[in-house]
Motif scaffolding. Structure first.
Motif, short mmCIF file in Angstrom:
data_model
loop_
_atom_site.label_atom_id
_atom_site.label_comp_id
_atom_site.label_asym_id
_atom_site.label_seq_id
_atom_site.Cartn_x
_atom_site.Cartn_y
_atom_site.Cartn_z
N TYR A 232 -20.14 -34.01 -71.75
CA TYR A 232 -19.68 -35.04 -72.69
C TYR A 232 -18.17 -35.20 -72.61
N ARG A 233 -17.72 -36.47 -72.63
CA ARG A 233 -16.29 -36.80 -72.67
C ARG A 233 -15.99 -37.56 -73.95
N TYR A 234 -14.81 -37.33 -74.46
CA TYR A 234 -14.40 -37.99 -75.69
C TYR A 234 -13.92 -39.40 -75.37
N ASP A 235 -14.44 -40.40 -76.11
CA ASP A 235 -14.08 -41.79 -75.84
C ASP A 235 -13.06 -42.34 -76.84
N GLY A 236 -12.52 -41.46 -77.67
CA GLY A 236 -11.59 -41.90 -78.71
C GLY A 236 -12.20 -41.77 -80.09
N SER A 237 -13.54 -41.73 -80.15
CA SER A 237 -14.20 -41.52 -81.43
C SER A 237 -15.46 -40.67 -81.34
N HIS A 238 -16.08 -40.57 -80.17
CA HIS A 238 -17.31 -39.80 -80.01
C HIS A 238 -17.31 -39.05 -78.68
N TRP A 239 -18.10 -37.98 -78.66
CA TRP A 239 -18.35 -37.26 -77.40
C TRP A 239 -19.58 -37.90 -76.77
N LEU A 240 -19.39 -38.55 -75.60
CA LEU A 240 -20.47 -39.29 -74.95
C LEU A 240 -20.87 -38.64 -73.63
N ASN A 241 -22.17 -38.62 -73.38
CA ASN A 241 -22.73 -38.07 -72.15
C ASN A 241 -22.19 -38.84 -70.96
N THR A 242 -21.73 -38.11 -69.95
CA THR A 242 -21.13 -38.75 -68.78
C THR A 242 -22.16 -39.46 -67.91
N ARG A 243 -23.44 -39.19 -68.12
CA ARG A 243 -24.48 -39.84 -67.32
C ARG A 243 -25.13 -41.01 -68.03
N ASP A 244 -25.58 -40.79 -69.28
CA ASP A 244 -26.35 -41.84 -69.94
C ASP A 244 -25.68 -42.43 -71.18
N GLY A 245 -24.49 -41.95 -71.55
CA GLY A 245 -23.77 -42.50 -72.69
C GLY A 245 -24.27 -42.05 -74.06
N SER A 246 -25.27 -41.16 -74.09
CA SER A 246 -25.76 -40.67 -75.38
C SER A 246 -24.69 -39.83 -76.06
N GLU A 247 -24.78 -39.74 -77.38
CA GLU A 247 -23.78 -39.06 -78.18
C GLU A 247 -24.16 -37.59 -78.37
N LEU A 248 -23.19 -36.70 -78.32
CA LEU A 248 -23.41 -35.26 -78.37
C LEU A 248 -24.22 -34.83 -79.59
N PHE A 249 -23.84 -35.26 -80.78
CA PHE A 249 -24.50 -34.77 -81.99
C PHE A 249 -25.93 -35.30 -82.11
N ALA A 250 -26.18 -36.52 -81.63
CA ALA A 250 -27.54 -37.05 -81.61
C ALA A 250 -28.41 -36.22 -80.65
N THR A 251 -27.86 -35.88 -79.51
CA THR A 251 -28.60 -35.06 -78.54
C THR A 251 -28.85 -33.67 -79.11
N LEU A 252 -27.86 -33.09 -79.76
CA LEU A 252 -28.04 -31.77 -80.38
C LEU A 252 -29.16 -31.79 -81.41
N SER A 253 -29.21 -32.82 -82.21
CA SER A 253 -30.26 -32.95 -83.23
C SER A 253 -31.64 -32.97 -82.58
N ARG A 254 -31.79 -33.77 -81.53
CA ARG A 254 -33.07 -33.87 -80.83
C ARG A 254 -33.45 -32.53 -80.20
N ILE A 255 -32.51 -31.90 -79.53
CA ILE A 255 -32.77 -30.64 -78.85
C ILE A 255 -33.11 -29.55 -79.86
N ALA A 256 -32.42 -29.52 -81.00
CA ALA A 256 -32.69 -28.51 -82.02
C ALA A 256 -34.11 -28.67 -82.56
N ARG A 257 -34.54 -29.91 -82.78
CA ARG A 257 -35.92 -30.13 -83.24
C ARG A 257 -36.91 -29.61 -82.20
N GLU A 258 -36.66 -29.92 -80.92
CA GLU A 258 -37.57 -29.51 -79.85
C GLU A 258 -37.62 -27.99 -79.72
N GLN A 259 -36.46 -27.36 -79.69
CA GLN A 259 -36.41 -25.91 -79.47
C GLN A 259 -36.77 -25.11 -80.70
N GLY A 260 -36.64 -25.71 -81.87
CA GLY A 260 -36.92 -24.99 -83.11
C GLY A 260 -38.40 -24.87 -83.44
N GLN A 261 -39.24 -25.51 -82.64
CA GLN A 261 -40.68 -25.47 -82.91
C GLN A 261 -41.31 -24.19 -82.44
#
Length: 103
Positions: free
Chosen positions: A74-103
């Motif tokens: 992830y690179r900072y764009d001035g307001s968010h940390w965005l994935n260098t490949r698909d543009g997804s936001e770090l905290f949104a990805t963390l939320s999704r991954i935490a739900r998946e791994q927390g099961q």
């Protein structure tokens, strides 16, 4: 961005990630243990032993996220940390991954 500016942003990001997981634990949403060593934050899911690792990479000026589902940069764009490949936001990805791994 200067190295000093990046380090300030990276530290704030790591602190925020840690606080989010600690709140989730305190609210009985996730059973996790957080540990920090320098610029590396490890979040371990107690029920299954899986981990999420978030760390800063000053030479690249990126935040890196490692999880069961893969590794992300992830690179900072001035307001968010965005994935260098698909543009997804770090905290949104963390939320999704935490739900998946927390099961």
């Amino acid at each position: 961005m200067t190295e000093s500016e990046f380090l300030t942003l990276a530290e704030a990001c790591l602190r925020e990630v840690e606080e989010i997981f600690e709140r989730a634990f305190d609210n009985d949403e996730l059973d996790v243990e957080c540990s920090r060593s320098g610029n590396v934050l490890t979040v371990e899911f107690v029920n299954n032993g899986s981990k999420i690792i978030v760390n800063s990479q000053a030479p690249m000026q990126e935040m890196w996220l490692a999880a069961r589902s893969g590794g992300f940069h992830y690179r900072y764009d001035g307001s968010h940390w965005l994935n260098t490949r698909d543009g997804s936001e770090l905290f949104a990805t963390l939320s999704r991954i935490a739900r998946e791994q927390g099961q």
